[in-house]
Design a protein around this motif. Structure first.
Motif, PDB file in Angstrom:
ATOM      1  N   ALA A 218      29.412  43.422  51.008  1.00 53.49           N
ATOM      2  CA  ALA A 218      28.167  43.964  50.447  1.00 53.49           C
ATOM      3  C   ALA A 218      28.284  44.299  48.964  1.00 53.49           C
ATOM      4  O   ALA A 218      27.292  44.692  48.338  1.00 53.49           O
ATOM      5  N   ALA A 219      29.466  44.133  48.388  1.00 55.01           N
ATOM      6  CA  ALA A 219      29.665  44.463  46.977  1.00 55.01           C
ATOM      7  C   ALA A 219      29.043  43.387  46.089  1.00 55.01           C
ATOM      8  O   ALA A 219      29.173  42.192  46.362  1.00 55.01           O
ATOM      9  N   PRO A 220      28.358  43.778  45.010  1.00 59.17           N
ATOM     10  CA  PRO A 220      27.740  42.785  44.130  1.00 59.17           C
ATOM     11  C   PRO A 220      28.775  42.027  43.304  1.00 59.17           C
ATOM     12  O   PRO A 220      29.908  42.495  43.117  1.00 59.17           O
ATOM     13  N   LEU A 221      28.381  40.856  42.822  1.00 55.41           N
ATOM     14  CA  LEU A 221      29.264  40.094  41.944  1.00 55.41           C
ATOM     15  C   LEU A 221      29.640  40.940  40.735  1.00 55.41           C
ATOM     16  O   LEU A 221      28.811  41.641  40.155  1.00 55.41           O
ATOM     17  N   GLY A 222      30.896  40.872  40.378  1.00 57.98           N
ATOM     18  CA  GLY A 222      31.382  41.628  39.238  1.00 57.98           C
ATOM     19  C   GLY A 222      31.857  43.027  39.570  1.00 57.98           C
ATOM     20  O   GLY A 222      32.459  43.702  38.726  1.00 57.98           O
ATOM     21  N   HIS A 223      31.620  43.480  40.798  1.00 53.96           N
ATOM     22  CA  HIS A 223      32.052  44.823  41.159  1.00 53.96           C
ATOM     23  C   HIS A 223      33.573  44.901  41.183  1.00 53.96           C
ATOM     24  O   HIS A 223      34.247  44.020  41.727  1.00 53.96           O
ATOM     25  N   THR A 224      34.105  45.952  40.609  1.00 56.47           N
ATOM     26  CA  THR A 224      35.539  46.205  40.639  1.00 56.47           C
ATOM     27  C   THR A 224      35.780  47.542  41.312  1.00 56.47           C
ATOM     28  O   THR A 224      35.169  48.550  40.952  1.00 56.47           O
ATOM     29  N   GLY A 225      36.641  47.537  42.297  1.00 50.34           N
ATOM     30  CA  GLY A 225      36.953  48.772  42.997  1.00 50.34           C
ATOM     31  C   GLY A 225      38.356  48.748  43.548  1.00 50.34           C
ATOM     32  O   GLY A 225      38.968  47.685  43.719  1.00 50.34           O
ATOM     33  N   ARG A 226      38.866  49.919  43.825  1.00 54.66           N
ATOM     34  CA  ARG A 226      40.177  50.047  44.453  1.00 54.66           C
ATOM     35  C   ARG A 226      40.029  49.820  45.950  1.00 54.66           C
ATOM     36  O   ARG A 226      39.057  50.257  46.560  1.00 54.66           O
ATOM     37  N   VAL A 227      40.987  49.106  46.546  1.00 48.85           N
ATOM     38  CA  VAL A 227      40.957  48.894  47.996  1.00 48.85           C
ATOM     39  C   VAL A 227      41.183  50.247  48.670  1.00 48.85           C
ATOM     40  O   VAL A 227      42.255  50.842  48.559  1.00 48.85           O
ATOM     41  N   LEU A 228      40.155  50.699  49.354  1.00 47.90           N
ATOM     42  CA  LEU A 228      40.189  52.010  49.979  1.00 47.90           C
ATOM     43  C   LEU A 228      40.690  51.941  51.414  1.00 47.90           C
ATOM     44  O   LEU A 228      41.429  52.806  51.880  1.00 47.90           O
ATOM     45  N   ARG A 229      40.283  50.865  52.087  1.00 45.94           N
ATOM     46  CA  ARG A 229      40.623  50.754  53.506  1.00 45.94           C
ATOM     47  C   ARG A 229      40.582  49.297  53.933  1.00 45.94           C
ATOM     48  O   ARG A 229      39.754  48.515  53.454  1.00 45.94           O
TER      49      ARG A 229
ATOM     50  N   VAL B 162      45.949  48.299  50.320  1.00 46.60           N
ATOM     51  CA  VAL B 162      45.383  49.594  49.949  1.00 46.60           C
ATOM     52  C   VAL B 162      45.940  50.033  48.596  1.00 46.60           C
ATOM     53  O   VAL B 162      47.148  49.984  48.358  1.00 46.60           O
ATOM     54  N   GLY B 163      45.033  50.431  47.706  1.00 44.52           N
ATOM     55  CA  GLY B 163      45.428  50.910  46.390  1.00 44.52           C
ATOM     56  C   GLY B 163      45.325  49.884  45.285  1.00 44.52           C
ATOM     57  O   GLY B 163      45.267  50.244  44.106  1.00 44.52           O
ATOM     58  N   HIS B 164      45.289  48.592  45.632  1.00 41.61           N
ATOM     59  CA  HIS B 164      45.137  47.560  44.616  1.00 41.61           C
ATOM     60  C   HIS B 164      43.673  47.456  44.179  1.00 41.61           C
ATOM     61  O   HIS B 164      42.768  47.834  44.921  1.00 41.61           O
ATOM     62  N   THR B 165      43.470  46.913  42.993  1.00 41.37           N
ATOM     63  CA  THR B 165      42.122  46.771  42.445  1.00 41.37           C
ATOM     64  C   THR B 165      41.605  45.360  42.689  1.00 41.37           C
ATOM     65  O   THR B 165      42.324  44.381  42.462  1.00 41.37           O
ATOM     66  N   VAL B 166      40.375  45.263  43.166  1.00 46.51           N
ATOM     67  CA  VAL B 166      39.762  43.970  43.474  1.00 46.51           C
ATOM     68  C   VAL B 166      38.447  43.838  42.710  1.00 46.51           C
ATOM     69  O   VAL B 166      37.637  44.764  42.684  1.00 46.51           O
ATOM     70  N   THR B 167      38.251  42.674  42.089  1.00 47.86           N
ATOM     71  CA  THR B 167      36.987  42.338  41.429  1.00 47.86           C
ATOM     72  C   THR B 167      36.334  41.192  42.183  1.00 47.86           C
ATOM     73  O   THR B 167      36.986  40.191  42.498  1.00 47.86           O
ATOM     74  N   VAL B 168      35.042  41.337  42.490  1.00 46.58           N
ATOM     75  CA  VAL B 168      34.310  40.343  43.276  1.00 46.58           C
ATOM     76  C   VAL B 168      33.840  39.225  42.358  1.00 46.58           C
ATOM     77  O   VAL B 168      33.146  39.455  41.356  1.00 46.58           O
ATOM     78  N   LEU B 169      34.199  37.977  42.682  1.00 49.65           N
ATOM     79  CA  LEU B 169      33.826  36.801  41.912  1.00 49.65           C
ATOM     80  C   LEU B 169      32.900  35.908  42.725  1.00 49.65           C
ATOM     81  O   LEU B 169      32.636  36.161  43.904  1.00 49.65           O
ATOM     82  N   GLU B 170      32.426  34.848  42.115  1.00 49.46           N
ATOM     83  CA  GLU B 170      31.539  33.915  42.813  1.00 49.46           C
ATOM     84  C   GLU B 170      32.318  33.065  43.812  1.00 49.46           C
ATOM     85  O   GLU B 170      33.528  32.902  43.705  1.00 49.46           O
ATOM     86  N   GLY B 171      31.577  32.517  44.779  1.00 44.42           N
ATOM     87  CA  GLY B 171      32.150  31.551  45.707  1.00 44.42           C
ATOM     88  C   GLY B 171      33.142  32.125  46.688  1.00 44.42           C
ATOM     89  O   GLY B 171      34.050  31.409  47.148  1.00 44.42           O
ATOM     90  N   GLY B 172      33.006  33.409  47.025  1.00 50.09           N
ATOM     91  CA  GLY B 172      33.911  34.000  47.996  1.00 50.09           C
ATOM     92  C   GLY B 172      35.305  34.235  47.472  1.00 50.09           C
ATOM     93  O   GLY B 172      36.257  34.310  48.251  1.00 50.09           O
ATOM     94  N   ALA B 173      35.440  34.357  46.151  1.00 51.40           N
ATOM     95  CA  ALA B 173      36.753  34.591  45.545  1.00 51.40           C
ATOM     96  C   ALA B 173      36.816  36.005  44.973  1.00 51.40           C
ATOM     97  O   ALA B 173      35.795  36.670  44.770  1.00 51.40           O
ATOM     98  N   VAL B 174      38.028  36.465  44.723  1.00 50.87           N
ATOM     99  CA  VAL B 174      38.241  37.772  44.109  1.00 50.87           C
ATOM    100  C   VAL B 174      39.383  37.678  43.108  1.00 50.87           C
ATOM    101  O   VAL B 174      40.155  36.719  43.109  1.00 50.87           O
ATOM    102  N   ARG B 175      39.464  38.687  42.274  1.00 52.30           N
ATOM    103  CA  ARG B 175      40.616  38.847  41.390  1.00 52.30           C
ATOM    104  C   ARG B 175      41.305  40.142  41.796  1.00 52.30           C
ATOM    105  O   ARG B 175      40.660  41.180  41.946  1.00 52.30           O
ATOM    106  N   VAL B 176      42.625  40.098  41.969  1.00 54.88           N
ATOM    107  CA  VAL B 176      43.392  41.270  42.378  1.00 54.88           C
ATOM    108  C   VAL B 176      44.254  41.735  41.213  1.00 54.88           C
ATOM    109  O   VAL B 176      45.046  40.962  40.667  1.00 54.88           O
ATOM    110  N   ASP B 177      44.057  43.000  40.818  1.00 53.94           N
ATOM    111  CA  ASP B 177      44.870  43.609  39.749  1.00 53.94           C
ATOM    112  C   ASP B 177      44.894  42.741  38.488  1.00 53.94           C
ATOM    113  O   ASP B 177      45.952  42.493  37.887  1.00 53.94           O
ATOM    114  N   ASP B 178      43.722  42.246  38.081  1.00 52.65           N
ATOM    115  CA  ASP B 178      43.589  41.458  36.848  1.00 52.65           C
ATOM    116  C   ASP B 178      44.368  40.147  36.882  1.00 52.65           C
ATOM    117  O   ASP B 178      44.662  39.557  35.835  1.00 52.65           O
TER     118      ASP B 178
END
Length: 216
Positions: A152-163, A182-198
């Motif tokens: 449910a997170a919008p594209l571009g959202h960056t958040g810490r993995v909480l659970r 848990v604790g790593h940072t995830v950014t939501v990208l297009e096409g079902g992809a993410v970026r983890v910790d930059d």
């Protein structure tokens, strides 16, 4: 007078009801309880009636099931046991986060309150288990950060993995393999992809978007 249900059966029902509304607000229905517990609807209906008579839940025919204050306290107590044991197994015995659930299911009914509080003290009174789920304190209270489910997170959202949901050990291993923990940072990208910790863009493992919660 009908026999009271076994204590472990009560705990299993109360835990399931508690879990259902822990990360979303829709109450659980008897049919959902039956599906989750793998039991016949008639069996669940009978047990819910017993739990209501004991003051642990509120329920009306064909309606959802909700915990009373007493039911919530009891559910939080057994969940505290389960999550402290999971944390203990990971920290002290080298278990992986995908290996602890079944062990904790057995041990949560076996250890004494004294041993449980000794485990908590040895671990420094942790507030989260290896999957990021909050560990209730001795009074049943929990602290939970504002969150959004990854799907449910919008594209571009960056958040810490909480659970991360612990229901599927295979998915836990897949997520760990791509660095989503848990604790790593995830950014939501297009096409079902993410970026983890930059890092670089990576595709999400199947079903991961519905099993990872991020901070808002």
């Amino acid at each position: 007078m009908p026999a009271a249900p076994p204590s472990t059966a009560i705990d299993d029902y109360l835990k399931t009801i508690y879990h259902h509304t822990e990360w979303q607000s829709d109450p659980v229905t008897p049919s959902q309880l039956a599906a989750t517990l793998g039991l016949a609807p008639s069996t669940v209906t009978e047990m819910v009636q017993k739990l209501a008579a004991a003051g642990f839940v509120t329920h009306r025919p064909y309606g959802p099931v909700s915990l009373t204050d007493a039911g919530r306290v009891r559910a939080a107590s057994i969940i505290r046991r389960h999550r402290l044991i999971e944390t203990w197994l990971v920290r002290e015995f080298g278990y992986a986060w995908d290996e602890v659930h079944d062990e904790a299911e057995v041990l949560e009914h076996a250890i004494s309150d004294r041993l449980l509080e000794g485990i908590s003290a040895r671990l420094g009174h942790p507030t989260r288990d290896p999957h990021g789920d909050p560990i209730p304190d001795a009074a049943g209270a929990v602290e939970r950060d504002p969150f959004v489910l990854l799907v449910a997170a919008p594209l571009g959202h960056t958040g810490r993995v909480l659970r991360v949901s612990d229901r599927d050990p295979g998915l836990l291993r897949a997520l760990e393999g791509v660095g989503i923990d848990v604790g790593h940072t995830v950014t939501v990208l297009e096409g079902g992809a993410v970026r983890v910790d930059d890092g670089a863009s990576i595709p999400l493992p199947d079903a991961a978007a519905s099993a990872v919660w991020l901070t808002i």
